[in-house]
Design a protein around this motif. Sequence first.
Motif, PDB file in Angstrom:
ATOM      1  N   VAL A   5      -2.143   1.509   2.740  1.00 31.16           N
ATOM      2  CA  VAL A   5      -2.734   0.190   2.565  1.00 31.16           C
ATOM      3  C   VAL A   5      -2.359  -0.411   1.223  1.00 31.16           C
ATOM      4  O   VAL A   5      -2.364   0.252   0.198  1.00 31.16           O
ATOM      5  N   GLY A   6      -2.021  -1.703   1.246  1.00 35.84           N
ATOM      6  CA  GLY A   6      -1.754  -2.443   0.022  1.00 35.84           C
ATOM      7  C   GLY A   6      -0.272  -2.512  -0.293  1.00 35.84           C
ATOM      8  O   GLY A   6       0.533  -1.749   0.193  1.00 35.84           O
TER       9      GLY A   6
ATOM     10  N   VAL B  87       3.546  -4.571   8.799  1.00 33.60           N
ATOM     11  CA  VAL B  87       2.789  -4.256  10.006  1.00 33.60           C
ATOM     12  C   VAL B  87       2.660  -2.740  10.136  1.00 33.60           C
ATOM     13  O   VAL B  87       3.640  -2.018   9.952  1.00 33.60           O
ATOM     14  N   LEU B  88       1.473  -2.281  10.432  1.00 34.85           N
ATOM     15  CA  LEU B  88       1.222  -0.849  10.618  1.00 34.85           C
ATOM     16  C   LEU B  88       1.309  -0.470  12.083  1.00 34.85           C
ATOM     17  O   LEU B  88       0.670  -1.084  12.934  1.00 34.85           O
TER      18      LEU B  88
ATOM     19  N   ARG C 137     -12.109  -2.717   7.728  1.00 37.51           N
ATOM     20  CA  ARG C 137     -12.337  -3.672   6.630  1.00 37.51           C
ATOM     21  C   ARG C 137     -11.019  -4.156   6.034  1.00 37.51           C
ATOM     22  O   ARG C 137     -10.845  -5.346   5.753  1.00 37.51           O
ATOM     23  N   ASP C 138     -10.076  -3.239   5.847  1.00 36.45           N
ATOM     24  CA  ASP C 138      -8.859  -3.545   5.116  1.00 36.45           C
ATOM     25  C   ASP C 138      -7.691  -3.970   5.992  1.00 36.45           C
ATOM     26  O   ASP C 138      -6.681  -4.456   5.479  1.00 36.45           O
TER      27      ASP C 138
ATOM     28  N   PRO D 225      -2.502  -6.286   7.192  1.00 37.07           N
ATOM     29  CA  PRO D 225      -3.510  -6.421   6.140  1.00 37.07           C
ATOM     30  C   PRO D 225      -4.580  -7.443   6.518  1.00 37.07           C
ATOM     31  O   PRO D 225      -4.275  -8.467   7.143  1.00 37.07           O
ATOM     32  N   ALA D 226      -5.814  -7.171   6.148  1.00 36.15           N
ATOM     33  CA  ALA D 226      -6.946  -8.003   6.571  1.00 36.15           C
ATOM     34  C   ALA D 226      -6.819  -9.463   6.149  1.00 36.15           C
ATOM     35  O   ALA D 226      -7.349 -10.354   6.810  1.00 36.15           O
ATOM     36  N   ALA D 227      -6.113  -9.718   5.036  1.00 37.15           N
ATOM     37  CA  ALA D 227      -5.989 -11.091   4.536  1.00 37.15           C
ATOM     38  C   ALA D 227      -4.935 -11.917   5.270  1.00 37.15           C
ATOM     39  O   ALA D 227      -4.746 -13.094   4.978  1.00 37.15           O
TER      40      ALA D 227
END
Length: 277
Positions: A35-36, A44-45, A67-68, A211-213
């Motif tokens: 993450v990040g 993309v995961l 959440r993330d 990513p959540a954003a």
Amino acid sequence: MLRAVLAVAWLCCGAAAWSQPYPSKPVRLVVPYAVGGSADGYTVLMMSNTHAVNETLIPKKPYDLMRDLAPVTGVNYQDLLLAVHPSVPANNVKELIALAKKSPGKLNYASSGPGTPYHMAGELFKYMAGVDIVHIPHKGSDQARTAVLGHQVDMMFDAISTIVGQVHAGKLKAIATTGKKRSSVTPDVPTVAESGVAGYEAPIWLGLMVPAATPKPIIEKLNAEVVKVLQAPDIKDNWAKQGAAPMPMKPDEFERFLRADIEKWGKLVKATGMKVE
């Protein structure tokens, strides 16, 4: 499952050819994903059951999945096959359970590591069947498979696409599959559920998150384009031959799916007191 990765990777690498403003550069597909780090919408995961399991199994990890990260879509799924070495004196689930109960802790099963679908399928089987079978983790599914073939380990749950050849060659015995219904690849092999462990289900699946954003329009665009690939006849046909099937979902559908899977495996982790060693 590798074909799923390649199909979506092809889609992402060719993203710059789309006519819409986004994307303006290639999209990076990460398998696995830390993450990040990268700009929103361009990383993309490719994730699996393991990420859902880890929400409970590894509570102190540096991120929170829901959440993330934001769900995009499921990619595909397939059932696992419970296979045993030919020398194991059991030919079906009933006989395997009886053997395990006769000698608790004597039988063992291999997996590609803690928290993987292969490990959790084994732990779910142990819990629901009420048997004591020892988990022998390995560094990868190839090593786990080799251990069973050489009878260093008695059995394992493995993806149908990768282990069915060993069954057909007579090197392993197929005991049962882990889906709701029989696999088209092994129609003569019953499911664990129909063999006496009612309600048992443990497939392996892949999905995509970002990513959540990431802006919602980008998530929707990624979803639409990936779903197009998943619905292509050649993709469906190729996967069907391996015992896999597309798992296209809208982002909100995939979110519900993820939360349900996190809850399912979380209950098992808590009920068994499972820990990462």
